[in-house]
Design a protein around this motif. Structure first.
Motif, PDB file in Angstrom:
ATOM      1  N   GLU A   1       0.850  -1.197   0.000  1.00  0.00           N
ATOM      2  CA  GLU A   1       0.000   0.000   0.000  1.00  0.00           C
ATOM      3  C   GLU A   1       0.875   1.233   0.000  1.00  0.00           C
ATOM      4  N   ILE A   2       0.560   2.120  -0.894  1.00  0.00           N
ATOM      5  CA  ILE A   2       1.353   3.349  -1.026  1.00  0.00           C
ATOM      6  C   ILE A   2       0.855   4.355  -0.002  1.00  0.00           C
ATOM      7  N   ASN A   3       1.785   4.923   0.685  1.00  0.00           N
ATOM      8  CA  ASN A   3       1.432   5.909   1.705  1.00  0.00           C
ATOM      9  C   ASN A   3       0.961   7.192   1.020  1.00  0.00           C
ATOM     10  N   PRO A   4      -0.221   7.669   1.404  1.00  0.00           N
ATOM     11  CA  PRO A   4      -0.736   8.898   0.771  1.00  0.00           C
ATOM     12  C   PRO A   4       0.197  10.093   0.927  1.00  0.00           C
ATOM     13  N   SER A   5       1.034  10.058   1.945  1.00  0.00           N
ATOM     14  CA  SER A   5       1.928  11.207   2.129  1.00  0.00           C
ATOM     15  C   SER A   5       2.964  11.321   1.028  1.00  0.00           C
ATOM     16  N   ASP A   6       3.153  10.212   0.270  1.00  0.00           N
ATOM     17  CA  ASP A   6       4.103  10.263  -0.833  1.00  0.00           C
ATOM     18  C   ASP A   6       3.547  11.012  -2.063  1.00  0.00           C
ATOM     19  N   LEU A   7       2.243  11.257  -2.067  1.00  0.00           N
ATOM     20  CA  LEU A   7       1.615  11.919  -3.218  1.00  0.00           C
ATOM     21  C   LEU A   7       1.775  13.429  -3.061  1.00  0.00           C
ATOM     22  N   THR A   8       2.767  13.964  -3.736  1.00  0.00           N
ATOM     23  CA  THR A   8       3.080  15.392  -3.551  1.00  0.00           C
ATOM     24  C   THR A   8       2.161  16.343  -4.334  1.00  0.00           C
ATOM     25  N   LYS A   9       1.510  15.831  -5.366  1.00  0.00           N
ATOM     26  CA  LYS A   9       0.650  16.723  -6.165  1.00  0.00           C
ATOM     27  C   LYS A   9      -0.806  16.588  -5.753  1.00  0.00           C
ATOM     28  N   THR A  10      -1.275  15.337  -5.784  1.00  0.00           N
ATOM     29  CA  THR A  10      -2.693  15.115  -5.458  1.00  0.00           C
ATOM     30  C   THR A  10      -2.778  14.071  -4.331  1.00  0.00           C
ATOM     31  N   VAL A  11      -3.473  14.403  -3.311  1.00  0.00           N
ATOM     32  CA  VAL A  11      -3.636  13.471  -2.179  1.00  0.00           C
ATOM     33  C   VAL A  11      -4.589  12.348  -2.588  1.00  0.00           C
ATOM     34  N   LYS A  12      -4.123  11.119  -2.504  1.00  0.00           N
ATOM     35  CA  LYS A  12      -4.945   9.976  -2.868  1.00  0.00           C
ATOM     36  C   LYS A  12      -5.689   9.440  -1.642  1.00  0.00           C
ATOM     37  N   PRO A  13      -6.762   8.753  -1.897  1.00  0.00           N
ATOM     38  CA  PRO A  13      -7.502   8.176  -0.777  1.00  0.00           C
ATOM     39  C   PRO A  13      -6.625   7.145  -0.024  1.00  0.00           C
ATOM     40  N   GLU A  14      -6.880   7.013   1.209  1.00  0.00           N
ATOM     41  CA  GLU A  14      -6.129   6.046   2.007  1.00  0.00           C
ATOM     42  C   GLU A  14      -6.373   4.638   1.487  1.00  0.00           C
ATOM     43  N   GLY A  15      -5.346   3.889   1.413  1.00  0.00           N
ATOM     44  CA  GLY A  15      -5.445   2.546   0.886  1.00  0.00           C
ATOM     45  C   GLY A  15      -5.226   2.476  -0.609  1.00  0.00           C
ATOM     46  N   TYR A  16      -4.846   3.658  -1.223  1.00  0.00           N
ATOM     47  CA  TYR A  16      -4.593   3.679  -2.668  1.00  0.00           C
ATOM     48  C   TYR A  16      -3.406   2.786  -2.993  1.00  0.00           C
ATOM     49  N   LYS A  17      -3.545   2.017  -4.082  1.00  0.00           N
ATOM     50  CA  LYS A  17      -2.468   1.143  -4.532  1.00  0.00           C
ATOM     51  C   LYS A  17      -2.156   1.451  -5.969  1.00  0.00           C
ATOM     52  N   GLY A  18      -0.942   1.365  -6.365  1.00  0.00           N
ATOM     53  CA  GLY A  18      -0.561   1.607  -7.749  1.00  0.00           C
ATOM     54  C   GLY A  18       0.907   1.422  -7.968  1.00  0.00           C
ATOM     55  N   CYS A  19       1.342   1.941  -9.180  1.00  0.00           N
ATOM     56  CA  CYS A  19       2.744   1.794  -9.592  1.00  0.00           C
ATOM     57  C   CYS A  19       3.343   3.188  -9.762  1.00  0.00           C
ATOM     58  N   LEU A  20       4.522   3.443  -9.263  1.00  0.00           N
ATOM     59  CA  LEU A  20       5.220   4.726  -9.388  1.00  0.00           C
ATOM     60  C   LEU A  20       6.179   4.634 -10.579  1.00  0.00           C
ATOM     61  N   LEU A  21       5.900   5.464 -11.642  1.00  0.00           N
ATOM     62  CA  LEU A  21       6.720   5.451 -12.860  1.00  0.00           C
ATOM     63  C   LEU A  21       7.342   6.835 -13.085  1.00  0.00           C
ATOM     64  N   THR A  22       8.477   6.841 -13.797  1.00  0.00           N
ATOM     65  CA  THR A  22       9.169   8.114 -14.084  1.00  0.00           C
ATOM     66  C   THR A  22       9.099   8.410 -15.586  1.00  0.00           C
TER      67      THR A  22
END
Length: 567
Positions: free
Chosen positions: A307-328
């Motif tokens: 589970e991705i921590n919402p605090s890592d979302l610097t642009k848009t705050v995601k709902p708690e429990g958000y899951k996904g892939c971080l790409l560059t």
């Protein structure tokens, strides 16, 4: 021997005497000077006479009793005789007896001459004596005639100038008389006509359409006249602009992808800013969550279970429990402005963007390069605002007077149709453009002044045609005042209406031809009385060309008739 007698005139000079001497056909030439002659009072002149006589093979004899002239003759070797009938002698041969009074000398000279002649006759053969006597008589007769003829010459020469002046004066007087009594006489006849005033008033219409106008029907054409006045002011440009090269580089942005197989797109034109410097993506890019590495994205973290921590979302705050892939995603960017300040070093913090999706971070791992600075002066909007105030103050308002001055006197301007329209101000160079070396910025505007006009001739003709229809056969219009309009208004159809007014002066018909026929050859007083008797003539005055002219010429070309309306 025959001799020629030359009478010297007081006005003759030495050249005249010598010319006459040479022109003589006789061998002996007697020169008879008048009393107190100046030309022979010169020793040089007497010697010239002697020389001329010698060269012409003639004998010159001076007939005189003047002792001074005798002495001069002696110095020149010229013989002298007391009179025409006395025997010539050289001055050296003159005796004391010759110095006696002239009367005694002449008597003795005649006696000696008679003795000499009788002696010569006795010596000559008998056959020659009668012939010589006839010859002597003929010579005396010719000499007498020649003397009589020459006696008239001094009179003519003495009064020649006065004769010429008198003849010229006579011719002048004749020519003056011809001019004064045949050419100069002329006359101007001023006749005043008694008239009555008629006031004209009629409703008329106007149009700006040439095809719809009909002056005879009271629908007149309106012509638009305009005058354009250009006003300009110069101003100082205060703007600055860097026209150097723009820096370039690439940006890396970490974005979140929601689920496998889905993609996130960062569009072209996305802005990235750091420390007040903005860069724009030149092309868009997409990243997709899939197994393995992607050409468009670097897989940094893809965990379906974590589970991705919402605090890592610097642009848009995601709902708690958000899951996904971080790409560059990597993107080429360029600075929005030129300048070497955009050549920034690798930076991993401080970046912001207008990207609308969820991202974790933005950074550039390589330096930006290629940015150069070149500052130039440009026109900015605040410069235009200041110049507009100066331009408004420069407009003098004389455009209307110049428009009116340009209108012909044959046209009637309609004051109620006057318009004044100011054009938009234009800056040269325009806002944002560079001001080159030696160029002074200028703000220019053009004001257009317009007014509608009417042809006065059409109005006057309309008034006179309408008035003539009401006149009697023996009446005519002598004068029409300048027409004017009242209640000029624009109707609903775009046309115009008004009331046309004018004043005409009407009187009996009196023509110039009629007055000319009555005037030819008449005495001035008689003509004035005759013209005053014509119906409608209130007064008559004849002005002759010169005070001595009392009769009107018969030539119509020398008579001027002025018909004036009585004031």
């Amino acid at each position: 021997m025959n001799k020629d007698v030359i009478y010297i005139e007081p006005e003759d000079d030495i050249t005249d005497i010598i010319s006459k001497l040479r022109a003589s056909k006789s061998k002996v030439v007697a020169l008879v000077p008048p009393k107190k002659i100046g030309v022979l009072r010169s020793a040089v002149n007497t010697k010239l006479i002697a020389k001329a006589a010698k060269s012409a093979e003639k004998v010159a004899v001076i007939v005189t009793t003047d002792s001074a002239l005798i002495k001069l003759s002696a110095s020149a070797g010229i013989p002298v005789a007391k009179n025409l009938s006395s025997r010539p002698k050289l001055p050296s041969e003159i005796t004391e007896e010759d110095e006696k009074p002239a009367k005694v000398i002449e008597e003795k000279a005649e006696e000696k001459s008679t003795e000499i002649k009788s002696e010569e006759i006795e010596k000559k053969p008998e056959a020659e004596k009668p012939a010589e006597r006839k010859s002597d008589k003929k010579d005396k007769k010719d000499k007498k005639k020649e003397k009589e003829d020459k006696s008239d010459l001094p009179f003519f020469k003495r009064y020649k100038k006065w004769i010429i002046i008198g003849s010229a004066g006579f011719v002048f007087l004749v020519l003056l008389g011809i001019w004064a009594f045949a050419i100069a006489p002329a006359a101007t006849i001023n006749v005043q006509i008694r008239t009555t005033s008629n006031n004209f008033s009629e409703a008329v219409s106007f149009t700006t359409n040439n095809g719809a106008a009909s002056a005879k029907d009271g629908k007149f054409l309106l012509e638009s006249k305009e005058y354009k006045q250009e006003n300009a002011v110069t101003f100082e440009a205060t703007g600055k602009k860097d026209v150097g090269e723009k820096a370039k580089g690439y940006i890396a942005i970490e974005v979140y992808v929601a689920e496998p197989g889905s993609a996130v797109t960062v569009p072209a034109g996305t802005n990235f800013a750091n420390n007040g410097m903005t860069f724009t993506a030149t092309e868009g890019t997409s990243v997709t969550w899939e197994d393995g590495d992607s050409k468009t994205a670097i897989v940094e973290q893809c965990d379906n279970k974590s589970e991705i921590n919402p605090s890592d979302l610097t642009k848009t705050v995601k709902p708690e429990g958000y899951k996904g892939c971080l790409l560059t995603a990597k993107m080429d960017v360029v600075a929005v402005e030129a300048g070497d300040k955009f050549n920034i070093s690798p930076t991993s913090s401080g970046w912001t963007t207008n990207f609308g999706g969820a991202y974790k971070s933005i950074y550039n791992k390589s330096s930006f390069s290629g940015g150069t600075s070149k500052l130039v002066t440009i026109v900015q909007q605040s410069d235009i605002v200041s110049a507009q105030a100066a331009l408004a103050a420069k407009i003098t308002g004389d455009g209307k007077s110049k428009l009116m001055a340009s209108i012909s006197s044959d046209l009637m301007p309609l004051e109620s149709t006057y318009k004044e329209e100011a054009g938009e101000a234009t800056a040269t160079p325009a806002v944002g453009e560079e001001v080159g070396s030696g160029v002074t910025p200028k703000l220019t505007s053009t004001t257009t002044y317009t007014i509608l006009t009417l042809d006065k001739k059409d109005l006057v003709k309309f008034v006179e045609d309408k008035t003539k229809a009401t006149l009697a056969a023996d009446q005519k219009i002598y004068e029409t005042t300048e027409p004017f309009l009242e209640r000029f208004t624009e109707d609903s159809n775009g046309g115009y209406t008004a009331r046309l007014k004018a004043t005409t002066k009407v009187g009996p018909t009196v023509t110039e031809a009629e007055i000319l026929e009555k005037a030819k050859g008449k005495k001035i007083g008689e003509l004035q009385s005759q013209l005053k008797s014509i119906n409608g003539v209130s007064s008559c005055k004849v002005d002759p060309s010169f005070f001595w002219v009392t009769t009107i010429p018969n030539d119509a070309n020398k008579i001027t008739v002025n018909l004036e309306v009585e004031k």
